[in-house]
Design a protein around this motif. Structure first.
Motif, PDB file in Angstrom:
ATOM      1  N   PRO A   8      89.234  76.046  52.480  1.00 32.82           N
ATOM      2  CA  PRO A   8      87.827  75.807  52.244  1.00 32.82           C
ATOM      3  C   PRO A   8      87.039  76.897  52.706  1.00 32.82           C
ATOM      4  N   ARG A   9      85.419  76.888  52.518  1.00 31.00           N
ATOM      5  CA  ARG A   9      84.220  77.000  53.078  1.00 31.00           C
ATOM      6  C   ARG A   9      84.508  76.933  54.555  1.00 31.00           C
ATOM      7  N   ILE A  10      83.526  78.222  55.030  1.00 33.13           N
ATOM      8  CA  ILE A  10      83.347  78.330  56.574  1.00 33.13           C
ATOM      9  C   ILE A  10      81.673  77.860  56.430  1.00 33.13           C
ATOM     10  N   THR A  11      81.565  79.241  56.113  1.00 39.14           N
ATOM     11  CA  THR A  11      79.541  78.676  56.466  1.00 39.14           C
ATOM     12  C   THR A  11      79.211  78.203  54.812  1.00 39.14           C
ATOM     13  N   HIS A  12      78.229  78.593  54.944  1.00 36.91           N
ATOM     14  CA  HIS A  12      77.229  78.254  53.324  1.00 36.91           C
ATOM     15  C   HIS A  12      75.765  79.284  54.042  1.00 36.91           C
ATOM     16  N   ASN A  13      75.700  80.140  55.370  1.00 37.23           N
ATOM     17  CA  ASN A  13      74.626  81.011  55.260  1.00 37.23           C
ATOM     18  C   ASN A  13      73.459  80.537  54.513  1.00 37.23           C
ATOM     19  N   ALA A  14      73.338  79.446  55.768  1.00 33.66           N
ATOM     20  CA  ALA A  14      72.383  78.824  55.339  1.00 33.66           C
ATOM     21  C   ALA A  14      71.165  78.748  55.951  1.00 33.66           C
ATOM     22  N   GLN A  15      70.047  79.652  54.155  1.00 37.21           N
ATOM     23  CA  GLN A  15      68.371  79.975  55.160  1.00 37.21           C
ATOM     24  C   GLN A  15      67.051  79.018  55.494  1.00 37.21           C
ATOM     25  N   ALA A  16      67.577  77.470  55.378  1.00 36.23           N
ATOM     26  CA  ALA A  16      67.168  76.353  55.920  1.00 36.23           C
ATOM     27  C   ALA A  16      65.665  76.526  57.536  1.00 36.23           C
ATOM     28  N   ALA A  17      65.119  76.311  57.774  1.00 40.16           N
ATOM     29  CA  ALA A  17      64.639  75.927  58.569  1.00 40.16           C
ATOM     30  C   ALA A  17      64.887  75.569  60.087  1.00 40.16           C
ATOM     31  N   THR A  18      64.869  75.670  61.311  1.00 39.04           N
ATOM     32  CA  THR A  18      65.906  75.602  62.614  1.00 39.04           C
ATOM     33  C   THR A  18      65.341  74.661  63.074  1.00 39.04           C
ATOM     34  N   ALA A  19      65.048  74.139  63.852  1.00 40.08           N
ATOM     35  CA  ALA A  19      64.153  73.401  65.074  1.00 40.08           C
ATOM     36  C   ALA A  19      65.172  73.871  66.252  1.00 40.08           C
ATOM     37  N   PRO A  20      63.882  74.156  67.439  1.00 44.13           N
ATOM     38  CA  PRO A  20      64.127  75.152  68.322  1.00 44.13           C
ATOM     39  C   PRO A  20      65.606  74.679  69.589  1.00 44.13           C
ATOM     40  N   THR A  21      66.396  75.064  70.212  1.00 50.39           N
ATOM     41  CA  THR A  21      67.698  74.708  71.260  1.00 50.39           C
ATOM     42  C   THR A  21      66.726  74.493  72.402  1.00 50.39           C
ATOM     43  N   PHE A  22      66.809  73.096  72.675  1.00 50.68           N
ATOM     44  CA  PHE A  22      65.625  72.485  74.315  1.00 50.68           C
ATOM     45  C   PHE A  22      66.789  73.626  74.907  1.00 50.68           C
ATOM     46  N   GLY A  23      65.658  74.420  75.609  1.00 51.76           N
ATOM     47  CA  GLY A  23      65.553  75.169  77.052  1.00 51.76           C
ATOM     48  C   GLY A  23      64.243  75.961  77.374  1.00 51.76           C
ATOM     49  N   LEU A  24      64.550  76.723  77.922  1.00 49.76           N
ATOM     50  CA  LEU A  24      62.857  78.022  78.278  1.00 49.76           C
ATOM     51  C   LEU A  24      62.658  78.599  77.565  1.00 49.76           C
ATOM     52  N   ASP A  25      61.138  79.024  77.041  1.00 47.81           N
ATOM     53  CA  ASP A  25      60.837  79.340  75.834  1.00 47.81           C
ATOM     54  C   ASP A  25      60.632  80.911  76.535  1.00 47.81           C
ATOM     55  N   GLY A  26      59.907  81.103  77.815  1.00 46.53           N
ATOM     56  CA  GLY A  26      59.061  81.754  78.193  1.00 46.53           C
ATOM     57  C   GLY A  26      58.753  81.561  79.568  1.00 46.53           C
ATOM     58  N   LYS A  27      58.452  82.824  79.744  1.00 47.34           N
ATOM     59  CA  LYS A  27      57.571  82.359  81.732  1.00 47.34           C
ATOM     60  C   LYS A  27      56.268  83.283  81.689  1.00 47.34           C
ATOM     61  N   GLY A  28      55.221  82.963  82.291  1.00 48.62           N
ATOM     62  CA  GLY A  28      53.973  84.300  82.689  1.00 48.62           C
ATOM     63  C   GLY A  28      54.445  85.074  83.364  1.00 48.62           C
ATOM     64  N   ILE A  29      53.551  85.863  82.674  1.00 46.42           N
ATOM     65  CA  ILE A  29      53.604  87.049  84.501  1.00 46.42           C
ATOM     66  C   ILE A  29      51.701  87.402  84.714  1.00 46.42           C
ATOM     67  N   ASP A  30      52.363  87.958  85.845  1.00 43.58           N
ATOM     68  CA  ASP A  30      50.529  87.783  86.024  1.00 43.58           C
ATOM     69  C   ASP A  30      49.880  89.373  85.426  1.00 43.58           C
ATOM     70  N   ALA A  31      48.382  88.271  84.999  1.00 39.57           N
ATOM     71  CA  ALA A  31      47.421  88.837  84.759  1.00 39.57           C
ATOM     72  C   ALA A  31      47.180  90.214  84.930  1.00 39.57           C
ATOM     73  N   SER A  32      46.913  89.974  86.064  1.00 43.40           N
ATOM     74  CA  SER A  32      45.489  90.900  87.150  1.00 43.40           C
ATOM     75  C   SER A  32      46.149  91.139  88.851  1.00 43.40           C
ATOM     76  N   ASP A  33      45.556  92.109  89.135  1.00 44.75           N
ATOM     77  CA  ASP A  33      46.183  92.254  90.775  1.00 44.75           C
ATOM     78  C   ASP A  33      45.297  90.700  91.435  1.00 44.75           C
ATOM     79  N   TRP A  34      46.220  89.842  92.152  1.00 42.84           N
ATOM     80  CA  TRP A  34      46.151  88.533  92.378  1.00 42.84           C
ATOM     81  C   TRP A  34      45.210  88.914  93.959  1.00 42.84           C
ATOM     82  N   GLY A  35      45.720  89.336  94.540  1.00 48.04           N
ATOM     83  CA  GLY A  35      45.307  89.533  96.082  1.00 48.04           C
ATOM     84  C   GLY A  35      43.729  89.937  95.911  1.00 48.04           C
ATOM     85  N   SER A  36      42.985  90.267  94.545  1.00 45.20           N
ATOM     86  CA  SER A  36      41.342  90.290  94.750  1.00 45.20           C
ATOM     87  C   SER A  36      41.217  89.330  93.983  1.00 45.20           C
ATOM     88  N   HIS A  37      41.431  88.193  93.878  1.00 46.26           N
ATOM     89  CA  HIS A  37      41.018  87.060  92.719  1.00 46.26           C
ATOM     90  C   HIS A  37      40.089  86.309  93.911  1.00 46.26           C
TER      91      HIS A  37
END
Length: 565
Positions: A8-37
């Protein structure tokens, strides 16, 4: 080897929208030199998923007391304060804020404004797949916070000779993304003095701006989990623990194609072969019903990356497919913690269905891992399947493919009354019973690691079976722990009333009896097998041996090569 029937078939090759995996999706990076703030901090955040929960952690510095007056966001997000600890002005305080980003962010600028001199750290990060309707786990133990040192929660120090431990814990109610934040008094991160970082956690930020701030996280595997965070070997002043819940959904019940709706967890698709309905990304914690029941459908559908945990239902099933024409369950976790003394139950139960695929899942039950009845064209590939009674049990079916799975159970696999099966490249954990087939025709059993069992392979009342290139280790292989069972396998291969079975090129070793044939097993061929280190290589009567063919087998180190009964 050529397949005995069309797969029987193994996959459908579906193009349907999917819900995201539960987990980390990015973290912030410094906008500038924090020592002068003076009085503000900023980070830029980029994410990939819609409907992320954005968490902002801020620590005000012990030496520069003041109040946070605003959180500004270039994408227009509104941040809500979740908690502040300790709340005493004039001490180092840990702040937590949250927001929901309905669309992915691109270099979103998050700025924290404070009526103070340059203050401590901030970190912003995104969690995908969270329950945006109830962001935080509602268990009353959450959030948790402790001051260090303190009675009951310990003392930790930046001293290798006396690192100590400061700890806190929570009890979860759902699958959670757990966040631990530590205020540190100008020292290294948790565990730096004795090389013992917090067990089970992944670090998000340490040594952030004057070495006073640390953020760690973990994702729990199941609800009702006790999470303990231990910090040692640094000068911790305070610890907070919080938990974001995975995207939750009530148990899903679909009866007929018209029930494939958003209200029933459908996230995309139209039900066609190349565009199946998709149920994706949900965490389901059933109480009185199975987690998912889908019955009497003709449409194509795929269930992907769902978690069904801790079913306490009266029938104890996790996922039920009944009367379905086309169904996929893939990359999902189903754990059924409820066993009954009455009718059998399973993590996944398939009945009266066809064209069903289970792939890449973790399926665990106190009763049966997977049960199949009265079904056709079932494919089970690359799963971990565990059942206290049976790993995989099926009856009255046709055209079954079971390949690349790891299966454990008191009886690992048991199949009866069927025609057409491909069983290949599976690993069977040691137990009382390995693979048992009965009342069958046209079966190929190839390249499996059969494990160590009282009866590793039982073939009863079957015709046209090929058994080739399997490993019957007898003694416990390194992959599995044999526990307290120190005896060899009873029988590696046992034929009872079996005809036209070809057993070739197998390793049949370290059993009490390598191969046993009953008198009603005739017309079978045993070719090119390595039959070694058994108490008895082959057990059968001379009359039975005369009715079967043995050729080019290698017998070595058996106590007896043939035991005539």
């Amino acid at each position: 080897m050529t397949a005995l029937f069309s797969s029987p078939r193994i996959t459908h090759n579906a193009q349907a929208a999917t819900a995201p995996t539960f987990g980390l999706d990015g973290k912030g990076i410094d906008a500038s030199d924090w020592g002068s703030h003076q009085g503000y901090r900023s980070q830029l955040l980029t994410t990939t998923q819609p409907n992320d929960v954005i968490i902002l952690i801020v620590e005000s510095h012990l030496a520069s007391p003041g109040q946070i007056t605003a959180v500004e966001d270039s994408s227009g997000l509104t941040f809500t304060q979740r908690s502040i600890y300790p709340s005493d002005t004039g001490s180092a305080s840990l702040y937590e804020y949250y927001a929901v980003a309905n669309t992915p962010l691109e270099s979103d600028n998050i700025t924290v404004v404070c009526d103070c001199l340059p203050f401590g750290g901030m970190l912003v990060f995104a969690v995908s797949g969270a329950n945006i309707l109830g962001i935080f786990d509602a268990n009353p133990s959450i959030p948790a916070a402790v001051t260090c040192p303190s009675n009951g929660f310990g003392t930790c120090e930046d001293d290798p000779a006396n690192p100590g431990t400061c700890s806190t814990s929570i009890q979860t109610s759902t699958i959670d993304f757990v966040v631990a934040t530590v205020a540190i008094n100008d020292a290294g991160d948790c565990g730096s003095a004795n090389s013992q970082p917090p067990e089970g956690f992944t670090n998000l930020a340490t040594h952030t701006f004057s070495s006073i701030f640390e953020v760690d996280y973990m994702v729990t595997n199941s609800p009702q989990t006790t999470v303990v965070f231990n910090c040692n070997g640094t000068d911790a002043m305070a610890i907070t623990l919080d938990a974001i819940s995975a995207s939750a959904h009530a148990p899903i019940s679909i009866s007929g194609d018209s029930d494939f709706t958003a209200a029933n967890g459908v996230t995309g698709g139209s039900g066609k072969f190349d565009d199946p309905y998709v149920i994706d990304g949900w965490t389901i914690t059933p109480v009185s019903t199975p987690g998912i029941v889908i019955e009497n459908t003709g449409a194509y559908f795929t269930i992907r990356e769902v978690s069904v945990q801790g079913s306490q239902s009266t029938n104890g099933n996790g996922v039920v497919f009944a009367g379905n024409a086309h169904a996929d369950l893939e990359k999902s976790q189903v754990q059924v913690d409820y066993g009954t003394s009455g009718s059998p139950t399973a993590a996944v139960w398939i009945s009266l269905s066809s064209d069903v695929v289970l792939s890449g899942n973790n399926l665990n039950s106190l009763n049966n891992g997977v049960m199949i009845s009265s079904s056709d064209s079932i494919t089970i590939v690359d799963n971990l399947i565990i059942g206290n009674t049976n790993g995989l049990k099926a009856d009255s079916f046709s055209n079954l493919t079971v390949a690349g799975n790891t299966v454990a159970g008191e009886q690992a696999m048991e199949f009866s009354d069927f025609s057409g099966a491909e069983l290949s490249a599976n690993q069977l954990a040691q137990s009382s019973g390995g693979l048992q087939i009965s009342g069958c025709d046209t079966v190929n059993i190839e390249s499996n690691s059969m494990g160590r069992h009282a009866d590793s392979l039982y073939i009863g009342n079957c015709n046209n079976v090929t058994v080739s290139q399997n490993d019957f280790p007898g003694q416990c292989p390194n992959l599995w722990s044999c526990g307290d069972w120190n005896s060899p396998s009873g029988h590696d291969i046992m034929l009872v009333g079996a005809d036209n079975v070809v057993v070739q090129n197998n390793s049949i070793t370290f059993a009490s009896v390598g191969l046993l044939l009953t008198p009603d097993s005739t017309g079978n061929q045993f070719i090119g097998n390595n039959i070694a280190s058994n108490s008895c290589g082959v057990s059968a009567s001379q009359a039975t041996l005369d009715q079967n063919t043995f050729a080019n087998n290698i017998f070595q180190n058996n106590t007896q090569d043939y035991c005539y009964s």
